[in-house]
Design a protein around this motif. Structure first.
Motif, mmCIF file in Angstrom:
data_model
loop_
_atom_site.group_PDB
_atom_site.id
_atom_site.type_symbol
_atom_site.label_atom_id
_atom_site.label_comp_id
_atom_site.label_asym_id
_atom_site.label_seq_id
_atom_site.Cartn_x
_atom_site.Cartn_y
_atom_site.Cartn_z
ATOM 1 N N MET A 51 0.790 -1.160 0.109
ATOM 2 C CA MET A 51 0.063 0.035 -0.094
ATOM 3 C C MET A 51 0.884 1.386 -0.108
ATOM 4 N N ASP A 52 1.966 1.160 0.780
ATOM 5 C CA ASP A 52 2.772 2.329 0.880
ATOM 6 C C ASP A 52 3.409 2.869 -0.690
ATOM 7 N N PHE A 53 3.686 1.783 -1.497
ATOM 8 C CA PHE A 53 4.184 1.901 -2.820
ATOM 9 C C PHE A 53 3.204 2.722 -3.518
ATOM 10 N N VAL A 54 1.943 2.281 -3.562
ATOM 11 C CA VAL A 54 0.808 2.780 -4.281
ATOM 12 C C VAL A 54 0.694 4.283 -3.838
ATOM 13 N N GLU A 85 2.296 4.343 -18.971
ATOM 14 C CA GLU A 85 3.701 3.914 -19.158
ATOM 15 C C GLU A 85 4.705 4.184 -18.240
ATOM 16 N N GLN A 86 4.600 5.578 -17.691
ATOM 17 C CA GLN A 86 5.366 5.688 -16.461
ATOM 18 C C GLN A 86 5.033 5.029 -15.259
ATOM 19 N N VAL A 87 3.995 4.914 -14.694
ATOM 20 C CA VAL A 87 3.503 3.930 -13.593
ATOM 21 C C VAL A 87 3.883 2.540 -13.948
ATOM 22 N N LEU A 98 1.051 7.545 -6.563
ATOM 23 C CA LEU A 98 0.026 8.304 -6.605
ATOM 24 C C LEU A 98 0.654 9.835 -6.333
ATOM 25 N N GLN A 99 1.613 9.905 -5.391
ATOM 26 C CA GLN A 99 2.146 11.325 -5.169
ATOM 27 C C GLN A 99 3.060 11.629 -6.325
ATOM 28 N N LYS A 100 3.775 10.422 -6.750
ATOM 29 C CA LYS A 100 4.919 10.858 -7.584
ATOM 30 C C LYS A 100 4.310 11.185 -8.961
ATOM 31 N N PHE A 101 3.498 10.658 -9.601
ATOM 32 C CA PHE A 101 2.811 10.583 -10.855
ATOM 33 C C PHE A 101 1.594 11.539 -11.096
ATOM 34 N N PHE A 102 1.035 11.631 -9.947
ATOM 35 C CA PHE A 102 -0.341 12.277 -10.097
ATOM 36 C C PHE A 102 -0.334 13.500 -9.084
ATOM 37 N N GLU A 148 -2.621 12.711 1.821
ATOM 38 C CA GLU A 148 -4.011 12.457 2.278
ATOM 39 C C GLU A 148 -4.702 11.978 1.146
ATOM 40 N N GLN A 149 -4.693 12.600 0.036
ATOM 41 C CA GLN A 149 -5.335 12.388 -1.377
ATOM 42 C C GLN A 149 -5.034 10.967 -1.938
ATOM 43 N N ALA A 150 -3.618 10.803 -1.738
ATOM 44 C CA ALA A 150 -3.119 9.369 -2.122
ATOM 45 C C ALA A 150 -3.550 8.408 -1.464
ATOM 46 N N THR A 151 -3.948 8.512 -0.071
ATOM 47 C CA THR A 151 -4.212 7.527 0.745
ATOM 48 C C THR A 151 -5.644 6.994 0.464
#
Length: 107
Positions: free
Chosen positions: A41-44, A87-89, A48-52, A57-60
């Motif tokens: 879950m931490d990787f997800v 592709e990046q993800v 979300l923080q890095k690519f979006f 809080e939003q990513a969680t």
């Protein structure tokens, strides 16, 4: 570029008037992460923080939606940008040896 049609104003000559065309905006695509039983879950959240550009809080919130409902929307983008994000993800997940799937579908 607007096409022009001829319109007669007098017997002396012809004036051109612009013809209005309705331009349809390009379709948008949802980029989504799909749940799996192996990606932490931490990787997800990091993805979300890095690519979006989400804060933690939003990513969680999105990560929990992926975990509980099987998929979560990361954002809505024009086709080229959505394809680039997918592709990046995917490349980032593979580099970190996680099977995280990222897909896009027309909105």
């Amino acid at each position: 570029m607007a096409t022009r049609k001829q319109n007669q104003h007098s017997s002396e000559g012809v004036a051109l008037e612009p013809e209005r065309q309705k331009i349809k905006p390009p379709p948008l695509y949802k980029v989504m992460l799909l749940n799996d039983d192996f990606t932490p879950m931490d990787f997800v959240v990091v993805v979300l923080q890095k690519f979006f550009n989400m804060n933690r809080e939003q990513a969680t919130v999105v990560m929990l939606k992926v975990h509980q409902q099987g998929r979560g929307v990361c954002g809505v983008f024009p086709r080229d940008l959505a394809a680039t994000k997918v592709e990046q993800v995917g490349a980032f997940a593979r580099r970190h040896q996680h099977p995280l799937a990222c897909v896009m579908e027309e909105n």
